[in-house]
Scaffold this motif. Sequence first.
Motif, short mmCIF file in Angstrom:
data_model
loop_
_atom_site.label_atom_id
_atom_site.label_comp_id
_atom_site.label_asym_id
_atom_site.label_seq_id
_atom_site.Cartn_x
_atom_site.Cartn_y
_atom_site.Cartn_z
N ARG A 42 15.38 -11.31 10.76
CA ARG A 42 16.37 -10.26 10.48
C ARG A 42 17.20 -10.61 9.25
N ALA A 43 17.54 -11.89 9.09
CA ALA A 43 18.30 -12.30 7.91
C ALA A 43 17.46 -12.15 6.65
N ILE A 44 16.17 -12.49 6.74
CA ILE A 44 15.29 -12.32 5.57
C ILE A 44 15.18 -10.85 5.20
N LEU A 45 15.09 -9.98 6.19
CA LEU A 45 14.97 -8.55 5.92
C LEU A 45 16.23 -8.00 5.27
N LEU A 46 17.41 -8.35 5.81
CA LEU A 46 18.65 -7.78 5.30
C LEU A 46 19.08 -8.38 3.97
N HIS A 47 18.63 -9.59 3.64
CA HIS A 47 19.00 -10.23 2.39
C HIS A 47 17.88 -10.17 1.35
N SER A 48 16.81 -9.46 1.63
CA SER A 48 15.71 -9.38 0.67
C SER A 48 16.05 -8.40 -0.45
N LYS A 49 15.47 -8.65 -1.62
CA LYS A 49 15.68 -7.77 -2.75
C LYS A 49 15.02 -6.42 -2.55
N VAL A 50 14.03 -6.37 -1.65
CA VAL A 50 13.35 -5.10 -1.38
C VAL A 50 14.30 -4.11 -0.74
N LEU A 51 15.10 -4.57 0.21
CA LEU A 51 16.03 -3.68 0.89
C LEU A 51 17.27 -3.42 0.05
N LEU A 52 17.66 -4.36 -0.79
CA LEU A 52 18.86 -4.18 -1.59
C LEU A 52 18.62 -3.30 -2.81
N SER A 53 17.38 -3.17 -3.24
CA SER A 53 17.08 -2.39 -4.44
C SER A 53 17.01 -0.91 -4.09
N ALA A 54 17.79 -0.10 -4.81
CA ALA A 54 17.77 1.34 -4.56
C ALA A 54 16.46 1.97 -5.02
N SER A 55 15.85 1.44 -6.08
CA SER A 55 14.58 1.99 -6.54
C SER A 55 13.47 1.75 -5.52
N TYR A 56 13.47 0.55 -4.91
CA TYR A 56 12.49 0.26 -3.86
C TYR A 56 12.63 1.27 -2.71
N ARG A 57 13.86 1.47 -2.27
CA ARG A 57 14.08 2.36 -1.13
C ARG A 57 13.77 3.81 -1.47
N SER A 58 14.04 4.23 -2.70
CA SER A 58 13.76 5.62 -3.08
C SER A 58 12.26 5.88 -3.14
N ILE A 59 11.53 4.97 -3.81
CA ILE A 59 10.08 5.15 -3.91
C ILE A 59 9.43 4.99 -2.54
N GLY A 60 9.95 4.06 -1.72
CA GLY A 60 9.38 3.89 -0.38
C GLY A 60 9.60 5.09 0.50
N SER A 61 10.76 5.73 0.40
CA SER A 61 11.02 6.92 1.21
C SER A 61 10.14 8.09 0.78
#
Length: 484
Positions: free
Chosen positions: A219-238
């Motif tokens: 859970r800590a790896i997921l919440l502190h990963s650059k994948v989740l923190l990057s808005a571009s990652y989340r936009s393209i993933g959605s």
Amino acid sequence: MEMSARQPRPPEPKPDGLAANCDGLPSRNGDPAEITVSLSHPGKRVSPIEGNNLYRLRDRKFLLEDKRRLCAWALGAAMLGILLMIGHAELCPAVYQPGSIYAISINGLISFSTGCLLILIIAFHYKDIRLFIIDHNQVDWRIAMTTNRVLGISLELLVCAVHPVASYLGPDVGVQVPVLKWNSSVTPICLCQSHRETWLEIELLLSGLMFLRLYLVHRAILLHSKVLLSASYRSIGSLNNINFTFRFVLKVLMNKYPARTLLVFIMLFWLSAAWMLRLCERQAEVETGDMGTALWLIAITFLTVGYGDVSPCTSCGKVVCLFTGVMGVACTAMLVAVVTKKLALNKGEKHVHFFMMDIQISKEIRNAAANVLRECWLLHRTTQAKNNNGEHRHHQRCLLEAIRVFRHLRLKQRKLRDYTSEMVDLSKMQMIMCDLSANWNNSYRELEQRIISMEQKLDELGQSFQSTSQLLSQALHRRRLDHR
């Protein structure tokens, strides 16, 4: 994205002449009144977090940061409890007695860290529920409390609440245990001497189950990963319907840092499994109760070697070794996949390698064809001589061998070219096909324009022919009149 859900703004105050009645009837000016249905309870005041999208985005960002901090603190509390448990198991009774103030103090610290961990877990899930409410445009928190969520929270609290308490809750707390020397290879677990062996099994079980708190690492790896923190990652993933879970983050880490990720996991698992094996085996006072022997046994079990020089004696130790063997097979498979990927040639290297192999095989084919021609000439010469039958048979065998080599090289070249043709870049082929289709469309349009212009010219020619025929008929008619 989940944030794309629209939420109605809070009603603005209107003048008395424009206000609508509560039954949805037209207002005084004759305009139809708006009817809104709220998910909240009647009489509940709408806050800015629920009424404005800007507030929602702001609070969503703050909740994500709070979740990240709470997860880090929870992982720290879990690691503190595990380290205290390990230190207590190693120091007691070698340094202090089970019933002493030191043992009770360390056990109290373990219980205190466990209580703090439970509070942090509850706070984390509270923030998660608030984030769910904001994302889904709902007000009532009971809508977010599904059966799966309740079961998951209960299971987490149960796992985090487990810690060894038998050492100071069991019978005969005040019984003194002889102090052992530091150089002794096998020391019993810190448990009061009692006739009941049940407390020993409970102590072993609770100490081993404390390692289940390490689930907070993912859970800590997921919440502190650059994948989740990057808005571009989340936009393209959605946009591509991709859920940012720990599985996706683990795949990203294995693709970017495969060797580093596997090395860290293997080392942590090796040390944890060795200490758990020592915890299980040292009460029986056997050889595997030593830390060095436990490390060796875990290593050869993890690598599926199994020399047979040492083996576990207790049931707990056998379970630990069995789990170590299963994890060793899985990690070996991942290690083979990583090494294979590292040793594989990339696209450019493959093209260069196959190009050079094709040139080499072409040279060998030319040499083989020359050998076939030479053997044919030698066979023809010996046939014309008709003197030496042995030399004739020798050249026949050489000719057949040269033909076999030539066919083998041709087949090898065909396979190489077939494999090379499979490596064609699909994106490049798609671009070429798109360019061809665009050129065909342009050519078709030009052809249509030319056909239209030709039809117009044919119409003009027809009209000119008709006018010419009329002029000729008029001229002939005039000449006839002149002759008369």
